[in-house]
Design a protein around this motif. Structure first.
Motif, PDB file in Angstrom:
ATOM      1  N   SER A   8      18.266 -70.935 122.994  1.00 17.67           N
ATOM      2  CA  SER A   8      17.194 -70.659 122.043  1.00 17.67           C
ATOM      3  C   SER A   8      16.234 -69.618 122.612  1.00 17.67           C
ATOM      4  O   SER A   8      16.063 -69.509 123.827  1.00 17.67           O
ATOM      5  CB  SER A   8      16.443 -71.940 121.689  1.00 17.67           C
ATOM      6  N   GLU A   9      15.636 -68.868 121.699  1.00 17.70           N
ATOM      7  CA  GLU A   9      14.603 -67.893 122.037  1.00 17.70           C
ATOM      8  C   GLU A   9      13.340 -68.333 121.316  1.00 17.70           C
ATOM      9  O   GLU A   9      13.360 -68.572 120.113  1.00 17.70           O
ATOM     10  CB  GLU A   9      14.993 -66.498 121.555  1.00 17.70           C
ATOM     11  N   ASN A  20      14.502 -69.010 117.480  1.00 18.04           N
ATOM     12  CA  ASN A  20      15.869 -68.661 117.095  1.00 18.04           C
ATOM     13  C   ASN A  20      16.821 -69.481 117.965  1.00 18.04           C
ATOM     14  O   ASN A  20      16.748 -69.408 119.191  1.00 18.04           O
ATOM     15  CB  ASN A  20      16.146 -67.170 117.293  1.00 18.04           C
ATOM     16  N   LYS A  22      20.826 -70.251 118.670  1.00 20.12           N
ATOM     17  CA  LYS A  22      22.211 -69.814 118.465  1.00 20.12           C
ATOM     18  C   LYS A  22      23.115 -71.035 118.293  1.00 20.12           C
ATOM     19  O   LYS A  22      23.148 -71.908 119.168  1.00 20.12           O
ATOM     20  CB  LYS A  22      22.710 -68.981 119.647  1.00 20.12           C
ATOM     21  N   LYS A  76      24.308 -65.966 110.090  1.00 18.56           N
ATOM     22  CA  LYS A  76      25.044 -65.370 111.209  1.00 18.56           C
ATOM     23  C   LYS A  76      24.951 -66.213 112.479  1.00 18.56           C
ATOM     24  O   LYS A  76      24.638 -65.722 113.553  1.00 18.56           O
ATOM     25  CB  LYS A  76      24.547 -63.947 111.472  1.00 18.56           C
ATOM     26  N   GLU A  77      25.197 -67.516 112.321  1.00 18.11           N
ATOM     27  CA  GLU A  77      25.242 -68.468 113.432  1.00 18.11           C
ATOM     28  C   GLU A  77      23.909 -68.625 114.168  1.00 18.11           C
ATOM     29  O   GLU A  77      23.870 -69.071 115.308  1.00 18.11           O
ATOM     30  CB  GLU A  77      26.353 -68.106 114.422  1.00 18.11           C
ATOM     31  N   THR A  78      22.795 -68.254 113.520  1.00 14.33           N
ATOM     32  CA  THR A  78      21.480 -68.385 114.133  1.00 14.33           C
ATOM     33  C   THR A  78      20.543 -69.143 113.195  1.00 14.33           C
ATOM     34  O   THR A  78      20.368 -68.756 112.037  1.00 14.33           O
ATOM     35  CB  THR A  78      20.878 -66.999 114.458  1.00 14.33           C
ATOM     36  N   LYS A  80      16.894 -69.792 112.306  1.00 16.28           N
ATOM     37  CA  LYS A  80      15.600 -69.144 112.508  1.00 16.28           C
ATOM     38  C   LYS A  80      14.518 -70.037 111.918  1.00 16.28           C
ATOM     39  O   LYS A  80      14.566 -70.382 110.743  1.00 16.28           O
ATOM     40  CB  LYS A  80      15.564 -67.775 111.821  1.00 16.28           C
TER      41      LYS A  80
END
Length: 92
Positions: A8-9, A20, A22, A76-78, A80
């Motif tokens: 994660s970010e 975010n 993943k 897209k696999e994220t 948010k």
């Protein structure tokens, strides 16, 4: 079942927290998102090649989050997540 902790970010500015996460090989219907006053939990399952794997992530939140205005999307696999922040009033 094996459990993973997805990458994660996390970034914060004066107005919001941006998270975010993943989640490769995960379908939207297999994601559970729970937001509490002081934390956010994401968990679920992913299936790949006949194998099922669980994932879990817990992120601490500051006291000044506006939970009712939180927003999440999955593309897209994220995953948010955006959570607005209340302005903190500093003492005089």
């Amino acid at each position: 079942m094996k459990y993973e902790h997805p990458y994660s970010e996390i970034s914060t500015n004066d107005k919001e927290i941006k998270i975010n996460i993943k989640l490769p090989n995960v379908q939207k219907r297999n994601i559970n998102l729970k937001i509490y006053q002081k934390s956010l939990e994401v968990d679920g399952i992913k299936k790949k090649g006949g194998k099922t794997t669980g994932f879990y992530r817990n992120i601490s939140l500051p006291e000044n989050v506006l939970l009712k205005k939180a927003n999440a999307s999955f593309k897209k696999e994220t995953l948010k997540i955006r959570i607005p922040l209340r302005k903190l009033i500093s003492p005089p």
